[in-house]
Scaffold this active site. Sequence first.
Site, PDB file in Angstrom:
ATOM      1  N   TRP A 133       3.153  -4.368  -3.719  1.00 18.93           N
ATOM      2  CA  TRP A 133       3.099  -4.307  -5.187  1.00 18.93           C
ATOM      3  C   TRP A 133       1.619  -4.191  -5.574  1.00 18.93           C
ATOM      4  O   TRP A 133       0.799  -5.014  -5.139  1.00 18.93           O
ATOM      5  CB  TRP A 133       3.724  -5.580  -5.766  1.00 18.93           C
ATOM      6  CG  TRP A 133       3.708  -5.665  -7.257  1.00 18.93           C
ATOM      7  CD1 TRP A 133       4.101  -4.687  -8.126  1.00 18.93           C
ATOM      8  CD2 TRP A 133       3.293  -6.783  -8.051  1.00 18.93           C
ATOM      9  NE1 TRP A 133       3.963  -5.143  -9.421  1.00 18.93           N
ATOM     10  CE2 TRP A 133       3.471  -6.411  -9.403  1.00 18.93           C
ATOM     11  CE3 TRP A 133       2.803  -8.052  -7.772  1.00 18.93           C
ATOM     12  CZ2 TRP A 133       3.171  -7.270 -10.460  1.00 18.93           C
ATOM     13  CZ3 TRP A 133       2.505  -8.905  -8.806  1.00 18.93           C
ATOM     14  CH2 TRP A 133       2.687  -8.527 -10.136  1.00 18.93           C
ATOM     15  N   ASP A 157       6.033 -14.354  -1.460  1.00 20.96           N
ATOM     16  CA  ASP A 157       6.198 -13.917  -2.836  1.00 20.96           C
ATOM     17  C   ASP A 157       7.684 -13.615  -3.016  1.00 20.96           C
ATOM     18  O   ASP A 157       8.211 -12.692  -2.392  1.00 20.96           O
ATOM     19  CB  ASP A 157       5.354 -12.650  -3.089  1.00 20.96           C
ATOM     20  CG  ASP A 157       5.512 -12.141  -4.519  1.00 20.96           C
ATOM     21  OD1 ASP A 157       6.241 -12.769  -5.310  1.00 20.96           O
ATOM     22  OD2 ASP A 157       4.897 -11.098  -4.835  1.00 20.96           O
ATOM     23  N   LYS A 184      13.151 -11.263 -12.971  1.00 21.17           N
ATOM     24  CA  LYS A 184      14.208 -10.305 -12.640  1.00 21.17           C
ATOM     25  C   LYS A 184      15.565 -10.983 -12.544  1.00 21.17           C
ATOM     26  O   LYS A 184      16.530 -10.520 -13.128  1.00 21.17           O
ATOM     27  CB  LYS A 184      13.907  -9.627 -11.302  1.00 21.17           C
ATOM     28  CG  LYS A 184      12.469  -9.256 -11.088  1.00 21.17           C
ATOM     29  CD  LYS A 184      12.067  -7.975 -11.740  1.00 21.17           C
ATOM     30  CE  LYS A 184      10.569  -7.814 -11.643  1.00 21.17           C
ATOM     31  NZ  LYS A 184      10.077  -6.521 -11.945  1.00 21.17           N
TER      32      LYS A 184
HETATM   33  N1  IK2 Z   1       5.654  -9.907  -7.002  1.00 21.33           N
HETATM   34  C1  IK2 Z   1       6.285  -8.755  -6.824  1.00 21.33           C
HETATM   35  C2  IK2 Z   1       6.512  -8.242  -5.446  1.00 21.33           C
HETATM   36  C3  IK2 Z   1       6.771  -8.056  -7.929  1.00 21.33           C
HETATM   37  O1  IK2 Z   1       7.422  -6.902  -7.754  1.00 21.33           O
HETATM   38  C4  IK2 Z   1       6.542  -8.567  -9.213  1.00 21.33           C
HETATM   39  C5  IK2 Z   1       7.065  -7.848 -10.400  1.00 21.33           C
HETATM   40  N2  IK2 Z   1       6.814  -6.507 -10.482  1.00 21.33           N
HETATM   41  O2  IK2 Z   1       7.427  -5.861 -11.487  1.00 21.33           O
HETATM   42  C6  IK2 Z   1       6.820  -4.747 -11.992  1.00 21.33           C
HETATM   43  C7  IK2 Z   1       7.075  -3.525 -11.179  1.00 21.33           C
HETATM   44  O3  IK2 Z   1       6.698  -3.451 -10.011  1.00 21.33           O
HETATM   45  O4  IK2 Z   1       7.631  -2.578 -11.736  1.00 21.33           O
HETATM   46  C8  IK2 Z   1       5.856  -9.784  -9.331  1.00 21.33           C
HETATM   47  C9  IK2 Z   1       5.433 -10.422  -8.201  1.00 21.33           C
HETATM   48  C10 IK2 Z   1       5.532 -10.455 -10.617  1.00 21.33           C
HETATM   49  O5  IK2 Z   1       6.434 -10.371 -11.594  1.00 21.33           O
HETATM   50  P1  IK2 Z   1       6.380 -11.272 -12.905  1.00 21.33           P
HETATM   51  O6  IK2 Z   1       4.962 -11.684 -13.136  1.00 21.33           O
HETATM   52  O7  IK2 Z   1       6.903 -10.387 -13.955  1.00 21.33           O
HETATM   53  O8  IK2 Z   1       7.256 -12.424 -12.597  1.00 21.33           O
END
Ligand code: IK2
Length: 424
Positions: free
Chosen positions: A154, A235, A271
């Site tokens: 990510w 994560d 999510k």
């Molecule tokens: N860690 C990972 C692996 C994530 O995919 C996300 C969320 N990413 O969502 C946006 C996208 O890739 O389109 C997160 C952490 C963090 O998400 P949040 O801060 O929204 O809980």
Amino acid sequence: MLSSIARTTFKPTTRIASRAFVSTWNAVPQGPPDAILGVTEAYKKDTSPNKMNLGVGAYRDDGGKPFVLNAVKKAEQYMIGQNMDKEYAGITGVPSFTKAAGALAYGDDSSVISENRLAIAQSISGTGALRVGAEFLNAWYPHAKNIVVPNPTWGNHIPIMKNAGLSLEKYTYFDKSTNGLNIDGMLEDLHKAPKNTVVLLHACAHNPTGVDPTKEQWDQISQVIKERGHFPFFDMAYQGFASGDCTRDAYALRKFVAEGHQVILAQSFAKNMGLYGERVGSFSVVCADAEEKSRIDSQLKIIIRPMYSNPPIHGAHIVSTVLNTPELKQEWLGEVKHMADRIISMRTKLRNHLENDFGSKKSWNHITDQIGMFCYSGMTPQQVEKIKSDWHVYLTQDGRISMAGISSSNVKYLAEAIHNVTKD
Ligand code: IK2
């Protein structure tokens, strides 16, 4: 009195006004748009009725609309009836939330909970948890502050870790030739990494590839991490989204704990509870015992207080109400499964249309082999550009498709678009 102050205060302005105005921020350059959220900005400007936003990972129902879970709506109704106050939470958040969040991740029967050795702080969703975790490592990890992340990962992982002062490298993860996991390359890189390196692991539904290790591969990963004295940082942003089952998706995390790893975890409810904008998650540290937990808790407070003082309460109360009310929890687990199943059915339909309706000769097995919210399609940046300009389909440059943004009414259109831009 006021007019005399005004006179003296404003006197010099006439002199400044006579010079050419140069803003203090004159030299600040225009930054690039965010790799993921920038896609949504471009999508919003498109006026085509066929446009599709497959950039950001946000679940949509089969009508293409944002989905507020019934369990969440019921929890909010209950909360209104409780006439709750709006006082500050403590620095580490709402205790009934953190307790339930820890149990969901590690398991109700986990020894880290029964032995009171889980230090846990509510966070600003998963991103905030990762940042608190990185700050914690920078402050207290007793070895060199090196972290390795999968290639690819990510995108935000990289600045989060670097901005907190950690030195970052990548380990092999994805195999382009098979669109699957390169387990040998991964094990080799983890083996070669300097001893005591922090290893960032996606607990399930890897973003962006949709490729997770099998149980046997997790065992091998655990083994090499142990041998090299590395430290696992999980994560878990998609618990429940990979298989539809929150327990199954926590396999890797729980297995590592059972094998004696002292893990740290960033957890998100964006999510799996559809609480994207509520920003609710947690950062936790598995400690040796309750006394150590108390010391770690105290340091987490010291890290969090100057960053944002204490977290917002609304999302935390929603999660706490859902997880602590058996009927709501049951309904929520069903809704998580429903979301995961809808994504799986879109995978099947997309592949089917590509192969059978449009006769694509390319291999599309990976669409149904990969899991979670994303499909790493294999489209090149040129193809991504073309699908955007010719078909009004928006995705990230790396060819990642957010499967959750597809619906029964546009899956065939998407297949046609993909076939057209990939056939040459
Ligand atoms: N860690 C990972 C692996 C994530 O995919 C996300 C969320 N990413 O969502 C946006 C996208 O890739 O389109 C997160 C952490 C963090 O998400 P949040 O801060 O929204 O809980």
